[in-house]
Design a protein around this motif. Structure first.
Motif, PDB file in Angstrom:
ATOM      1  N   SER A 111       0.841  -1.190   0.000  1.00  0.00           N
ATOM      2  CA  SER A 111       0.000   0.000   0.000  1.00  0.00           C
ATOM      3  C   SER A 111       0.880   1.245   0.000  1.00  0.00           C
ATOM      4  N   THR A 112       0.453   2.247  -0.740  1.00  0.00           N
ATOM      5  CA  THR A 112       1.173   3.514  -0.742  1.00  0.00           C
ATOM      6  C   THR A 112       0.882   4.325   0.518  1.00  0.00           C
ATOM      7  N   GLN A 113      -0.096   3.885   1.305  1.00  0.00           N
ATOM      8  CA  GLN A 113      -0.522   4.642   2.480  1.00  0.00           C
ATOM      9  C   GLN A 113       0.132   4.114   3.758  1.00  0.00           C
ATOM     10  N   ASN A 114       0.221   4.988   4.768  1.00  0.00           N
ATOM     11  CA  ASN A 114       0.808   4.595   6.044  1.00  0.00           C
ATOM     12  C   ASN A 114      -0.234   4.404   7.145  1.00  0.00           C
ATOM     13  N   ASN A 115      -1.509   4.492   6.797  1.00  0.00           N
ATOM     14  CA  ASN A 115      -2.533   4.383   7.847  1.00  0.00           C
ATOM     15  C   ASN A 115      -3.367   3.113   7.744  1.00  0.00           C
ATOM     16  N   ASP A 116      -2.966   2.165   6.912  1.00  0.00           N
ATOM     17  CA  ASP A 116      -3.786   0.968   6.721  1.00  0.00           C
ATOM     18  C   ASP A 116      -3.762   0.011   7.914  1.00  0.00           C
ATOM     19  N   ALA A 117      -2.705   0.063   8.714  1.00  0.00           N
ATOM     20  CA  ALA A 117      -2.678  -0.809   9.890  1.00  0.00           C
ATOM     21  C   ALA A 117      -3.807  -0.464  10.850  1.00  0.00           C
ATOM     22  N   ALA A 118      -4.283   0.769  10.806  1.00  0.00           N
ATOM     23  CA  ALA A 118      -5.355   1.204  11.702  1.00  0.00           C
ATOM     24  C   ALA A 118      -6.612   0.371  11.507  1.00  0.00           C
ATOM     25  N   LEU A 152       8.592   1.611  12.074  1.00  0.00           N
ATOM     26  CA  LEU A 152       7.452   0.702  12.149  1.00  0.00           C
ATOM     27  C   LEU A 152       6.314   1.239  13.019  1.00  0.00           C
ATOM     28  N   ASN A 153       6.433   2.482  13.482  1.00  0.00           N
ATOM     29  CA  ASN A 153       5.350   3.064  14.293  1.00  0.00           C
ATOM     30  C   ASN A 153       3.995   3.028  13.584  1.00  0.00           C
ATOM     31  N   PRO A 154       3.918   3.404  12.285  1.00  0.00           N
ATOM     32  CA  PRO A 154       2.615   3.349  11.616  1.00  0.00           C
ATOM     33  C   PRO A 154       2.072   1.932  11.463  1.00  0.00           C
ATOM     34  N   CYS A 155       2.958   0.949  11.625  1.00  0.00           N
ATOM     35  CA  CYS A 155       2.565  -0.450  11.487  1.00  0.00           C
ATOM     36  C   CYS A 155       2.199  -1.082  12.820  1.00  0.00           C
ATOM     37  N   THR A 156       2.385  -0.347  13.906  1.00  0.00           N
ATOM     38  CA  THR A 156       2.252  -0.916  15.237  1.00  0.00           C
ATOM     39  C   THR A 156       0.972  -0.441  15.912  1.00  0.00           C
ATOM     40  N   VAL A 157       0.168  -1.379  16.343  1.00  0.00           N
ATOM     41  CA  VAL A 157      -1.088  -1.086  17.036  1.00  0.00           C
ATOM     42  C   VAL A 157      -1.113  -1.885  18.327  1.00  0.00           C
ATOM     43  N   GLU A 158      -1.163  -1.183  19.431  1.00  0.00           N
ATOM     44  CA  GLU A 158      -1.188  -1.814  20.759  1.00  0.00           C
ATOM     45  C   GLU A 158      -0.062  -2.825  20.919  1.00  0.00           C
ATOM     46  N   GLY A 159       1.128  -2.444  20.482  1.00  0.00           N
ATOM     47  CA  GLY A 159       2.318  -3.264  20.687  1.00  0.00           C
ATOM     48  C   GLY A 159       2.538  -4.361  19.665  1.00  0.00           C
ATOM     49  N   TRP A 403       2.528  12.227  15.934  1.00  0.00           N
ATOM     50  CA  TRP A 403       1.600  12.368  14.802  1.00  0.00           C
ATOM     51  C   TRP A 403       1.276  10.949  14.337  1.00  0.00           C
ATOM     52  N   GLY A 404       0.061  10.506  14.581  1.00  0.00           N
ATOM     53  CA  GLY A 404      -0.274   9.109  14.374  1.00  0.00           C
ATOM     54  C   GLY A 404      -0.733   8.774  12.969  1.00  0.00           C
ATOM     55  N   SER A 405      -1.223   7.562  12.819  1.00  0.00           N
ATOM     56  CA  SER A 405      -1.673   7.055  11.517  1.00  0.00           C
ATOM     57  C   SER A 405      -3.081   6.492  11.658  1.00  0.00           C
ATOM     58  N   GLY A 406      -4.052   7.386  11.724  1.00  0.00           N
ATOM     59  CA  GLY A 406      -5.436   6.964  11.858  1.00  0.00           C
ATOM     60  C   GLY A 406      -6.042   6.587  10.516  1.00  0.00           C
ATOM     61  N   ILE A 407      -7.251   6.062  10.551  1.00  0.00           N
ATOM     62  CA  ILE A 407      -7.934   5.662   9.320  1.00  0.00           C
ATOM     63  C   ILE A 407      -8.211   6.875   8.438  1.00  0.00           C
ATOM     64  N   PHE A 408      -8.591   7.986   9.058  1.00  0.00           N
ATOM     65  CA  PHE A 408      -8.960   9.178   8.288  1.00  0.00           C
ATOM     66  C   PHE A 408      -7.707   9.853   7.713  1.00  0.00           C
ATOM     67  N   SER A 409      -7.904  10.570   6.623  1.00  0.00           N
ATOM     68  CA  SER A 409      -6.800  11.217   5.918  1.00  0.00           C
ATOM     69  C   SER A 409      -6.669  12.674   6.338  1.00  0.00           C
TER      70      SER A 409
END
Length: 451
Positions: A111-118, A152-159, A403-409
């Protein structure tokens, strides 16, 4: 030279090809029953001979080719899609269709996006989360530890890590060394000095610029770097939004001053107007690593001659440690539904880590630190740059984690809410409350609790 960017933010003109990918790894088959899995998620019966399907965008075809060349015993077939470019959300939409059908999921997705892990890390309508957990033995810890700190912060959710970053897009300070020397200016190291220089340029050399604020990713360059709390993702469905902080107001005030005196125009760096008006007139430009090939060393854009373009470290606010933003990059996901997780893991690690792709072919700054160091040396050896590129390496570790990676753009919100205002001459400081309201409203639409 650095190649053109391969990021969702920039692929506004790119056509999308269509090819198909299947991957077969020669190994002993393993036909067992479904299990809860040893990797931290439910997994289907594994078969080491099973084909895997890999989804990539057209720009990642080189990664597939490199894998095939390095693994001639592996049969590869790929499906090329738009990579969710420009916020198309096609990745999520298609996975939801497969969830309803109960089959059809690809094994690896770029994915070209960084918020898909959300969203990919969460169950959807009672269905198993698409993304496989990577940091519970599927990908070795020693491998994960070699990605640039924070990558890997944008890829990490709750550890839990759910994706591998392809490349980073850390913001640095680009500058034209030849012009700075000609005018007797020095490269600023703080945002205060940057503003002062911008005011000086406006007086002494009208028509020359020190930045741009006409793109949807403007907040990721300036407000993220200022630690503005506009996008504080604190959980899978929680976000803190406060654009009234000092960190937000100071950068808005600075931009108001420089927009008003003409040294930070409110036109897109990809517009014909920008090229027409500012070719040979860019003194400074805070921007991501990929600006090098996207606008500076690009015959279709500014086309800065060899030996003029330099790069400096991200600017800091006086009394603070430097922090910076990130504009783009890309991510690779392994499906939790895969029947051949070993093959999927082999592919995902290769395309993010192997020199064959990340050093020799990739146009962007690799997220994998060992590859990034070699990539920098390769760019420096081109002789194009007026300075070394070492500040990029340091900047890669200075991306602010607040600055996080939420679902919204955030880009879509900015483009709809703020850009029209500043183009119309409104004050950015005055627009901050409206920006906050727009973020809050969109986050709530997407199911977030906003504080």
């Amino acid at each position: 030279m650095v190649g053109k960017p391969r990021h969702g933010h920039l692929r506004r003109w790119a056509g999308v090809a269509a090819v198909a990918v299947t991957l077969t790894v020669s190994a002993c088959g393993n036909n067992g029953s479904s299990s809860s899995g040893s990797y931290g998620f439910p997994q289907v019966a594994q078969d080491d001979k099973a084909k895997i399907t890999v989804w990539v965008d057209a720009d990642r075809s080189g990664a597939v080719d490199a894998f095939k060349k390095a693994n001639p015993d592996v049969q590869l077939e790929a499906v090329t899609y738009d990579g969710s470019a420009n916020g198309s959300n096609s990745f999520r939409t298609k996975m939801q269709l497969f969830d309803r059908a109960g089959s059809g999921w690809p094994d690896v997705v770029f994915s070209t996006q960084n918020n898909d892990a959300a969203w990919a890390s969460q169950q959807s309508n009672g269905k198993q989360a698409f993304a496989a957990v990577l940091n519970q033995s599927l990908v070795a810890k020693e491998s994960l530890d070699k990605y640039t700190a924070g990558a890997l912060n944008p890829c990490t959710v709750e550890g839990k890590v759910y994706c591998l970053r392809n490349d980073l897009a850390q913001v640095v300070l680009w500058h034209n060394k030849a012009l700075l020397d000609q005018f007797g200016y020095t490269v600023p190291t703080t945002w205060e000095d940057y503003q002062a220089l911008g005011e000086k340029v406006g007086r002494e050399h009208p028509g020359y610029i020190v930045g741009a604020a006409g793109d949807a990713f403007t907040p990721e360059i300036y407000f993220w770097s200022s630690k503005c709390q506009a996008n504080g993702i604190t959980g899978p469905k929680s976000v803190t939004v406060n654009t009234g902080t000092t960190e937000c107001k100071r950068v808005a005030s600075m931009l108001d001053t420089l927009i008003k005196n003409g040294t930070v125009p409110t036109v897109s760096v990809f517009s014909p107007e920008f090229v027409k008006n500012y070719a040979n007139k860019v003194l400074l430009m805070p921007g991501p690593a990929w600006y090098a090939g996207a606008i500076f060393n690009n015959p279709q854009s500014l086309n800065v001659p060899k030996g003029q373009l330099g790069v400096a470290a991200p600017l800091a606010w006086k009394g603070e440690e430097p922090a910076t933003g990130n504009v783009g990059g890309g991510t690779w996901f392994i499906s939790s539904h895969s029947k051949n997780l070993k093959a999927a893991q082999k592919f995902a690690e290769f395309v993010t880590q192997a020199d064959d792709y990340q050093v020799n072919l990739a146009p962007g700054y690799p997220a994998y630190a060992p590859a990034a160091e070699k990539w920098i040396k390769k760019q420096e050896s081109s002789g194009y740059y007026a300075t070394d590129l070492q500040p990029m390496i340091k900047a890669g570790t200075q991306i602010w984690s607040g600055w996080g990676s939420g679902i919204f753009s955030q880009e879509a919100i900015w483009a709809k809410t703020v850009t029209p205002g500043i183009v119309a001459g409104k004050s950015l400081v005055g627009l901050l409350p409206e920006w906050q309201t727009a973020i809050k409203n969109q986050a709530q639409v997407d199911g977030y609790t906003v504080t």
